[in-house]
Design an enzyme around this catalytic site. Structure first.
Site, PDB file in Angstrom:
ATOM      1  N   ASP A  75      -6.477  16.440 -25.485  1.00  0.00           N
ATOM      2  CA  ASP A  75      -7.286  15.517 -24.676  1.00  0.00           C
ATOM      3  C   ASP A  75      -8.573  16.194 -24.233  1.00  0.00           C
ATOM      4  OD1 ASP A  75      -8.058  13.235 -23.406  1.00  0.00           O
ATOM      5  OD2 ASP A  75      -6.678  13.414 -21.710  1.00  0.00           O
ATOM      6  N   VAL A  92      -6.030  13.838  -8.028  1.00  0.00           N
ATOM      7  CA  VAL A  92      -6.460  15.172  -7.639  1.00  0.00           C
ATOM      8  C   VAL A  92      -7.071  15.123  -6.239  1.00  0.00           C
ATOM      9  CG1 VAL A  92      -7.923  17.141  -8.232  1.00  0.00           C
ATOM     10  CG2 VAL A  92      -6.899  15.761 -10.042  1.00  0.00           C
TER      11      VAL A  92
END
Length: 994
Positions: free
Chosen positions: A827, A713
Site C-alpha cells: 500500500d 491516528v
C-alpha cells in the site's frame, strides 16, 4: 439538408454513362446537344455527391445514436464522455451558409473524444483507453460500426462478458480490451475477426480454456492473453498463427506441454509463457524460431534438460528459464549466442559447471545462476565479459578461486557469490570497479587481506563479507563511500583498530564488525553516523569506555557491544536513546544503567558478566548516591521473560500462533480476562496505557489527526514532553482473522525493519477495550496532505522532492532485498509516506504488508489504494515485490507533478509500441509534467529530475517482468543522471520511455 432531393437522384454511375452515350449518338453533331449533355452530367454528379453525403450522414447518425446508447448504459459518474459526446438529431441535418453541416452534428466532426472517422464520415477508430469507463458491453451495438478498424477500451473498469456480437466488426484490425474486469470465457466468435493483426485481452478476469478458434486469426501479429485465469492446455491451433511476432500467455494457470507446433512461429520475436503450471520438457522444435529475441519460460514446472539446440537461435537476447525443475548441465552451445544480453537459469536443479563458452558472450549484461547445484570453479574465461553488470552465482557449490579480473570492464554493479565454497583472494578487479552498487561474498572461505582489496566507490550501498577467512585491518576507504548504508564484515579474522574514518560514511544505517579480533578503543567518530540504526561490535577485544558521542546516534535501535573488554561507566547521555534493544554483556562495565527503556528493560542475559553495574531493576544491586554499586550479600538473580516485542525483534519467524499462545499463558498466569502487552519509551505498560487514555480523553475525536481503513491516528502529548502518534486499531477481541493479521503485521514489520526511512514503532497495546500502536510522531504528516496544501507544497523545492523520492526508494530496497524475509508493503501511496521537519520520508502503515516465502506461491487478497495498485493485482491473487515498484512509480510522478498522475499512467506504462507512441501524452513536453506551483528547475537539477521521470516510467510498465526491482531503482538514482541536450520544453515524455 432538404435541398438534397431537388433533383431526382441517379443511383448508379453506370446509368449516367449510358444516358450520356445515348444522347451523344442521337445528336452528336449539335453543339447545343453537347452543352445539354454537359449540364445533365454536371447535375447528375452533384446529385451523386449529395447522395453520398446524405448516406454518410445517415450512417453517422446511426453510429452517433449507438455510441450515445452505450454511453448512457455506463456509470455516468465514472466516465469522461458526458461533456464531449453530444448530439441533437433535430439539428443533425442543418447546414450553414456555405452548405456544410454544423459543428458537433456527428461523431466525425472532431469534437467527440476518442472518435476518428474516414473521409466518408464513418467511424473507423474508437480509442477510449483510461477514460474511467465503468459498465458492460451489453449495450454496445457492434453491428452499427461496420467500418470500425481500431477499438481500444483498455485500462477501464468494464466488466462481465465480452459479447459474441463482437464478430460483427469484420473490418477490425486492432482490438485492445486489456486491463479491465471482463470475466467468463473468451467468446469463440472472436475467431471470425479474420482481419485482426493485434488482439490484447491482458489483465482481466477471463477464465476457462483459451478457445481454439483464435487459431483462425491468420493475420494476427500480436496476441496478449496474459494476467488472466485461463486453465487447461495451450490450444494446438495457436500454431496456425504463422504471422505471429509477439505472444503473451504469462501469469495464468495453463498446464500441460508447450505445443511442438509452436515451431511454426517463424516470425516470432517475443515468447512469454512464464508463471503458469506448464510441465514437460522445453520443446526441441524451438530451434526453428530463428527470429526469437526474448524468451521467458520461468516460474513453471518444466523438467528435463535445457535443449542444446537453443544455441541455434542466433538472434536471442534474453533467455529466462528460472524457477523450474530443469536438471542436467548447462549446454555449452548457449555460449554461441553472441547477441545475448540476459540469462536467468536460477532456482532449478542444474548441475555441472559453468561452460567456458560463456566467456564468448561479449554483450552479456545480466547472468543469474543462483540456487542450483552447480559446482566446479568459475571459469577464467568469464573475465572477458566486459559489459557484465549483474552476476548472481550465490547458493551453489562452486569451489576454487574467483577469477581475479572478473568484471574488469568497469560495468559491474551487482556481484553476488555468497554461500558457496570459494577460497582464495577477493578479485583484484573489484578494487577498480567504481560502479559497484551491491556486493555479497558472504558464506565462503575467502582468504584475503581486507585492507588491500577494496577501493573507493561513489555508488556502493551494500557490502556483505561476513563469515569468511578474511584478515588484515578495516580499510579507511570505507569512510570515502558516500552512499554506503550497509557494511557487514562479521565472522572473519580482522585485527587492528576500527579506523576513525569510518565516521565519514554518514549514510550508514547498519554496521556489523562482530566476531573478529579488533582491538583498541571504539572511535568517537562513530558518533557522526547519525543515520545508524543497527550497530554490532560484539565478539571482539575492544577496550576503553563507550564513547559519549554515541548519544548523537538518535536513530539507533539495536546496539550490541557484548563480549569485549569495555570498562568504566555507561555514558549517561545514552539515556536519551529511546530505542528497543541493547546488549552489553560480558564486559567490565560499572556504575549505573542509563534511565531509559532499552537499558531498564534489558534481559539479564544482556547485562550479565559486568561486575560493577548497578541500577533500580530487580536483577542488579541498587546504586549508592555516588553512583557506585552497593555491597550486599550474595545477589539473587531473577530471570524474567522477554517482552513480546523483543521476541518479535529477535525471532523473525514469529507467527499469530505464538502471539495467541503468549496471550493464553499470560491470562492463565495472571487469572485475568484481559491482556495488556506493552512496551514503549521509558514507561511501563500499565502507566503508558493509562497516560494515553487520559491524554486523549479516551480517544476523543478532537485529538484525531487521521483516519484509515484499519483505524484512526491520534496525536498524544505525554507528560515526559514526548509527542507520539497513537494508531488505534479496530478491536482485536472479535474473531476477524483479517484484523488480527493486520495487527500482527503492524507490530512485526516495523519491529524487524531497521531503517531511517521507515517509521519507528515504540510499542503496542493489546487490550479488550483498546488496541493501539505507538509510533514516533512525524511533524509534517503525510505526503498527500503536504502536496494538497498550496502553502506547504511550495516549501517542497526540487531538491526536497528528489530527497523524498530517494528516501522511499531506499526504504523499499531495504524491505525487498535486505531483510531476512522480503517484505512487500502492498500500500505504497502518498498517504502512507510521512515527512519530518527536514522533509525526510518515512514509509508507514504496515497493516497490509506481506512477508514473502521464497519456497511457495504468495497468494493474497487484493489490498492497497486505488490509483496506486499495480494493474496485475486487480486480476490476480499473487503478490510480489514488483507490486510495490509500480506504486513507487506512481508516487514518484505524484511528487514531481504535485498531484496524482492520473491520465498519465496508462500511456506511459504502455511502452513504446507503434500505437502508444502516437498518443498525445507521448508528445507532451516534459516541462508540463513538473509542478507549476514552484519555480522551474535549474539546469543543475533538471538532469536529476529527468532521470527520476525515466525511472518512474520504467516502474509503471504493465509487465511486472519488465519493471526494475527496487535495488536497481536505488542504484540508478545514484548512478544515472541525464544531461540536457536541449531545453526542457523541447524534451517529450516519449523520449524517456524505454
Amino acid at each position: 439538408m432538404h435541398g438534397l432531393f431537388k433533383y431526382k437522384p441517379v443511383m448508379k454511375y453506370d446509368s449516367i454513362v449510358i444516358a450520356s452515350n445515348k444522347r451523344k449518338t442521337m445528336r452528336a453533331s449539335s453543339f447545343y446537344d453537347c452543352f445539354c449533355s454537359l449540364v445533365c452530367l454536371t447535375l447528375c454528379l452533384e446529385q451523386l455527391q449529395l447522395f453520398a453525403f446524405a448516406s454518410a450522414s445517415i450512417n453517422s447518425t446511426s453510429e452517433a445514436e449507438a455510441l450515445l446508447k452505450w454511453r448512457e448504459s455506463l456509470n455516468q459518474t465514472q466516465n469522461n464522455l458526458t461533456s464531449s459526446w453530444t448530439y441533437n438529431p433535430s439539428t443533425s441535418n442543418a447546414t450553414n451558409s456555405s452548405g456544410n453541416p454544423e459543428a458537433n452534428a456527428s461523431p466525425c466532426d472532431g469534437a467527440w473524444s476518442g472518435i476518428s472517422c474516414n473521409k466518408a464520415g464513418s467511424v473507423t477508430n474508437i480509442s477510449l483507453s483510461d477514460f474511467g469507463l465503468q459498465g458492460t458491453l451489453h449495450e454496445f451495438l457492434f453491428f452499427s460500426f461496420l467500418n470500425l478498424e481500431y477499438l481500444d477500451l483498455s485500462f477501464n473498469k468494464l466488466f462481465d462478458v465480452i459479447p459474441p456480437q463482437i464478430n460483427s466488426l469484420t473490418k477490425l484490425v486492432y482490438l485492445d480490451l486489456g486491463n479491465n474486469q471482463f470475466s467468463r470465457r473468451i467468446p469463440p466468435e472472436i475467431g471470425l475477426l479474420r482481419n485482426l493483426t493485434f488482439l490484447n485481452l491482458h489483465g482481466n478476469n477471463l477464465f476457462d480454456t483459451i478457445p481454439k478458434e483464435i487459431g483462425n486469426l491468420k493475420s494476427l501479429m500480436e496476441l496478449g492473453l496474459s494476467y488472466n485465469h485461463f486453465t487447461g492446455s495451450i490450444p494446438i491451433s495457436l500454431g496456425n498463427l504463422t504471422n505471429l511476432t509477439i505472444l503473451y500467455l504469462q501469469h495464468n494457470n495453463l498446464s500441460g506441454f508447450i505445443p511442438p507446433n509452436f515451431a511454426n512461429f517463424r516470425k516470432i520475436t517475443v515468447l512469454y509463457l512464464w508463471d503458469n503450471q506448464l510441465s514437460g520438457s522445453i520443446p526441441p522444435q524451438l530451434r526453428y524460431l530463428k527470429s526469437l529475441e526474448d524468451v521467458n519460460l520461468s516460474n513453471n514446472h518444466l523438467n528435463g534438460s535445457i535443449p542444446a539446440s537453443l544455441g541455434n537461435l542466433t538472434n536471442l537476447k534474453w533467455l529466462y528459464l528460472g524457477v523450474n525443475n530443469l536438471s542436467g548441465a548447462i549446454p555449452t552451445e548457449i555460449g554461441k549466442l553472441i547477441s545475448m544480453l540476459g540469462i536467468d537459469f536460477s532456482r532449478n536443479q542444474l548441475n555441472g559447471s559453468i561452460p567456458t563458452s560463456f566467456g564468448d558472450l561479449a554483450n552479456l549484461t545480466n547472468l543469474y545462476l543462483r540456487d542450483n547445484q552447480l559446482s566446479g570453479s568459475i571459469p577464467q574465461e568469464m573475465e572477458k565479459l566486459k559489459k557484465l553488470a549483474i552476476l548472481h552465482l550465490d547458493t551453489n557449490q562452486f569451489s576454487g578461486y574467483l577469477p581475479q579480473y572478473i568484471g574488469q570492464g568497469g560495468s559491474l554493479t551487482n556481484f553476488s557469490v555468497s554461500d558457496n565454497h570459494l577460497i582464495g583472494p577477493i578479485p583484484k578487479s573489484l578494487k577498480t570497479s567504481t560502479k559497484l552498487f551491491r556486493v555479497r561474498l558472504d558464506g565462503n572461505q575467502l582468504s584475503s587481506n581486507l585492507s588491500e582489496d577494496f577501493g573507493v566507490y561513489p555508488n556502493l550501498r551494500f557490502l556483505d563479507l561476513s563469515n569468511n577467512n578474511l584478515y588484515g585491518e578495516i580499510s579507511s576507504n570505507w569512510g570515502q563511500c558516500p552512499q554506503l548504508t550497509t557494511l557487514l564484515i562479521a565472522g572473519n579474522n580482522l585485527t587492528g583498530s576500527i579506523p576513525p574514518e569510518i565516521g565519514n560514511a554518514t549514510q550508514m544505517h547498519e554496521l556489523d564488525l562482530s566476531s573478529n579480533g579488533l582491538v583498541g578503543r571504539i572511535p568517537e567518530e562513530i558518533g557522526r553516523l547519525t543515520s545508524l540504526v543497527k550497530l554490532k561490535l560484539d565478539g571482539n577485544q575492544l577496550s576503553g569506555s563507550i564513547p559519549p558521542e554515541f548519544g548523537s546516534l538518535t536513530n539507533l535501535e539495536y546496539l550490541d557491544l557484548s563480549r569485549n573488554t569495555l570498562n568504566e561507566s555507561i555514558p549517561s547521555i545514552l539515556g536519551d536513546l529511546l530505542k528497543l534493544y541493547v546488549d552489553i554483556s560480558f564486559n567490565e562495565l560499572e556504575g549505573p544503567l542509563p534511565n531509559n527503556k532499552a537499558f531498564q528493560d534489558a534481559s539479564p542475559e544482556a547485562l550479565q558478566g559486568n561486575k560493577g553495574l548497578c541500577g533500580n531493576i530487580e536483577d542488579l544491586e541498587p546504586c549508592n548516591k555516588d553512583g557506585s554499586k552497593k555491597v550486599h550479600g550474595p545477589k539473587l538473580v531473577y530471570v524474567i521473560p522477554f517482552s513480546l516485542l523483543a521476541l518479535l525483534l529477535l525471532l523473525s519467524s514469529c507467527s499469530i500462533v505464538a502471539f495467541r499462545k503468549k496471550k493464553h499463558q499470560d491470562d492463565q498466569r495472571n487469572n485475568k480476562h484481559e491482556e495488556i502487552s506493552f512496551l514503549a519509551l521509558e514507561f511501563d505498560g500499565k502507566t503508558m496505557y493509562e497516560e494515553i487514555i487520559k491524554a486523549t480523553e479516551d480517544f476523543d475525536s478532537t485529538y484525531c489527526i487521521g483516519k484509515g481503513g484499519q483505524g484512526s491516528v491520534y496525536k498524544v502529548n505525554l507528560a515526559s514532553a514526548n509527542i507520539v502518534a497513537v494508531k488505534k486499531l479496530h478491536q482485536l477481541c472479535s474473531d476477524d482473522e483479517k484484523v488480527k493479521k493486520e495487527f500482527l503485521n503492524e507490530v512485526r514489520a516495523p519491529t524487524e525493519i531497521r531503517h531511517r526511512n521507515i517509521v519507528k514503532l515504540y510499542g503496542f497495546c493489546s487490550h479488550r477495550q483498546h488496541s493501539f500502536l505507538v509510533y514516533e510522531y512525524i511533524e509534517r504528516g503525510s505526503l498527500a496532505t503536504v502536496l494538497s496544501n498550496d502553502g506547504e507544497a511550495q516549501e517542497l523545492g526540487w531538491s526536497e522532492r528528489v530527497k523524498i523520492v530517494k528516501g522511499v526508494a531506499h526504504a523499499l530496497c531495504y524491505m525487498h532485498h535486505d531483510c531476512l524475509e522480503a517484505i512487500v508493503h502492498r500500500d505504497i501511496s502518498s498517504k502512507n509516506i510521512l515527512l519530518n521537519a527536514d522533509f525526510q520520508a518515512c514509509v508507514s502503515d504496515f497493516g497490509t504488508a506481506k512477508f514473502l516465502n521464497p519456497d511457495s506461491a504468495n497468494w493474497t487478497a487484493l489490498a492497497g489504494t486505488y490509483g496506486y495498485i499495480a494493474p496485475e493485482l486487480a486480476y490476480t491473487m499473487e503478490v510480489n515485490e514488483k507490486c510495490d515498484v509500480y506504486s513507487f512509480g506512481v508516487v514518484t510522478l505524484e511528487i514531481l507533478m504535485g498531484r496524482h498522475p492520473g491520465e498519465l499512467l496508462v500511456p506511459l506504462s504502455s511502452g513504446s509500441s507503434t500505437q502508444s507512441s502516437a498518443l498525445p501524452i507521448h508528445q507532451m513536453s516534459i516541462s508540463d509534467v513538473f509542478n507549476k506551483r514552484i519555480s522551474p528547475p535549474t539546469d543543475e537539477v533538471a538532469g536529476e529530475l529527468l532521470s527520476l521521470v525515466k525511472i518512474a516510467f520504467s516502474c509503471l510498465n504493465t509487465s511486472p517482468q519488465s519493471r526494475p526491482n527496487m535495488e536497481q531503482v536505488s542504484q540508478q538514482m545514484e548512478t544515472q543522471r541525464l544531461h540536457l541536450s536541449k531545453p526542457l520544453q523541447m524534451i517529450r515524455c516519449g523520449e524517456l520511455i524505454v
